[in-house]
Design an enzyme around this catalytic site. Structure first.
Site, mmCIF file in Angstrom:
data_model
loop_
_atom_site.group_PDB
_atom_site.id
_atom_site.type_symbol
_atom_site.label_atom_id
_atom_site.label_comp_id
_atom_site.label_asym_id
_atom_site.label_seq_id
_atom_site.Cartn_x
_atom_site.Cartn_y
_atom_site.Cartn_z
ATOM 1 N N ASP A 84 31.937 41.913 43.543
ATOM 2 C CA ASP A 84 32.242 42.405 42.308
ATOM 3 C C ASP A 84 33.427 41.500 41.292
ATOM 4 O OD1 ASP A 84 30.172 44.147 42.606
ATOM 5 O OD2 ASP A 84 31.295 45.831 41.869
ATOM 6 N N ASP A 85 33.238 41.513 40.150
ATOM 7 C CA ASP A 85 34.259 41.113 39.316
ATOM 8 C C ASP A 85 34.370 39.312 39.082
ATOM 9 O OD1 ASP A 85 34.530 43.696 38.759
ATOM 10 O OD2 ASP A 85 36.533 43.633 39.740
ATOM 11 N N HIS A 116 27.413 42.690 36.065
ATOM 12 C CA HIS A 116 28.529 43.440 35.977
ATOM 13 C C HIS A 116 29.004 43.847 34.642
ATOM 14 C CE1 HIS A 116 31.183 46.079 38.556
ATOM 15 N NE2 HIS A 116 32.185 45.205 38.467
ATOM 16 N N HIS A 147 33.447 44.294 31.668
ATOM 17 C CA HIS A 147 33.627 45.522 32.636
ATOM 18 C C HIS A 147 34.301 46.776 32.056
ATOM 19 C CE1 HIS A 147 35.366 47.022 36.266
ATOM 20 N NE2 HIS A 147 34.706 45.966 37.198
ATOM 21 N N TYR A 167 32.774 50.627 38.052
ATOM 22 C CA TYR A 167 33.306 51.858 38.753
ATOM 23 C C TYR A 167 32.015 52.798 39.261
ATOM 24 C CZ TYR A 167 36.803 50.182 35.354
ATOM 25 O OH TYR A 167 37.530 49.330 34.559
ATOM 26 N N HIS A 218 35.463 42.469 46.295
ATOM 27 C CA HIS A 218 35.791 41.837 44.952
ATOM 28 C C HIS A 218 36.093 40.439 45.761
ATOM 29 C CE1 HIS A 218 36.153 46.192 44.150
ATOM 30 N NE2 HIS A 218 35.642 45.827 43.027
#
Ligand code: NI
Length: 236
Positions: A46-47, A97, A101, A137, A187
């Site tokens: 992610d991210d 995603h 965020h 989350y 991540h």
């Protein structure tokens, strides 16, 4: 003790439905099982995309013939389109995603905009497609869930890589909890997480594991992905 058992089973079911962690498999005879049957697992990142770590990860995955799933933050993509193209070209799954965020518990319009903006960027770069969503989350309100028209992905193994930033600890936390069909959360914005992922791949390859995308993992298990449903593991 017989009376306790139904309650225990009930709690277990609640836990499984709520995306509980995978329990490590226990061998009945206490010996490590060496199986010729491949076991499948999905690494998710992610991210990103994040230059300097995502590209190192992509190199490592290619060397190991491993596939993964990337859930991208829309506003991080500008100027990094080549990394996104490379993900798809090398057999990885690319997902959404949100744009910035956010927790998907705002108004319907705000949620839709956060998802739609990233989807548009992904379609511009990669073409039309269904870009699966990982809610930031792992949270999505019941109201928001009804408006989401792609499959959603949570996880069953969370080594909390953002917290320790220690490759050895992250790898250990994964290896202690992984099971066939696990979906593992990492991540790719941290070099420690990239190092941990590559270490885990090398270790689990020796145990007969194959690394596939989330979409492939569900397909292998005969699960047809449904729109608006949150998946925690490959068995659905
Ligand atoms: Ni995130």
């Amino acid at each position: 003790m017989r009376r306790v058992r139904p309650l225990f089973l009930c709690l277990l079911l609640i836990c499984l439905c709520g995306c509980g962690p995978d329990e490590p498999a226990v061998q009945a005879d206490g010996e490590a099982a060496i199986s010729a049957e491949p076991k499948y697992v999905a690494l998710t990142f992610d991210d990103g995309p994040h230059p300097g770590t995502t590209d190192v990860l992509l190199d490592g995955l290619r060397e190991r013939n491993a596939h993964a799933t990337f859930f991208l933050i829309g506003k991080e993509i500008a100027g990094r389109e080549d990394l996104v193209r490379r993900m798809q070209a090398e057999g990885h799954q690319v997902g959404n995603h949100t744009w910035s965020h956010v927790r998907l518990n705002g108004t319907q319009a705000a949620n839709t905009e956060e998802i739609q903006k990233t989807e548009t960027v992904l379609e511009d770069i990669l073409g039309e497609g269904t870009y699966w969503l990982r809610p930031p989350y792992g949270l999505v309100s019941e109201d928001a869930e009804k408006t989401i028209d792609v499959p959603m992905v949570k996880w069953s193994v969370d080594p909390r890589d953002w917290e320790s930033r220690d490759a050895g600890k992250v790898a250990q936390a994964i290896l202690a909890n992984v099971q066939p069909n696990s979906i593992i959360l990492l991540h790719d914005i941290y070099q420690t997480s990239v190092d941990a992922a590559l270490e885990v791949i090398d270790t689990l390859h020796q145990e007969g594991y194959q690394f596939v995308t989330v979409e492939e993992l569900l397909d292998i298990n005969g699960v047809t992905p449904e729109l608006g449903v949150l998946y925690c593991r490959g068995t659905g």
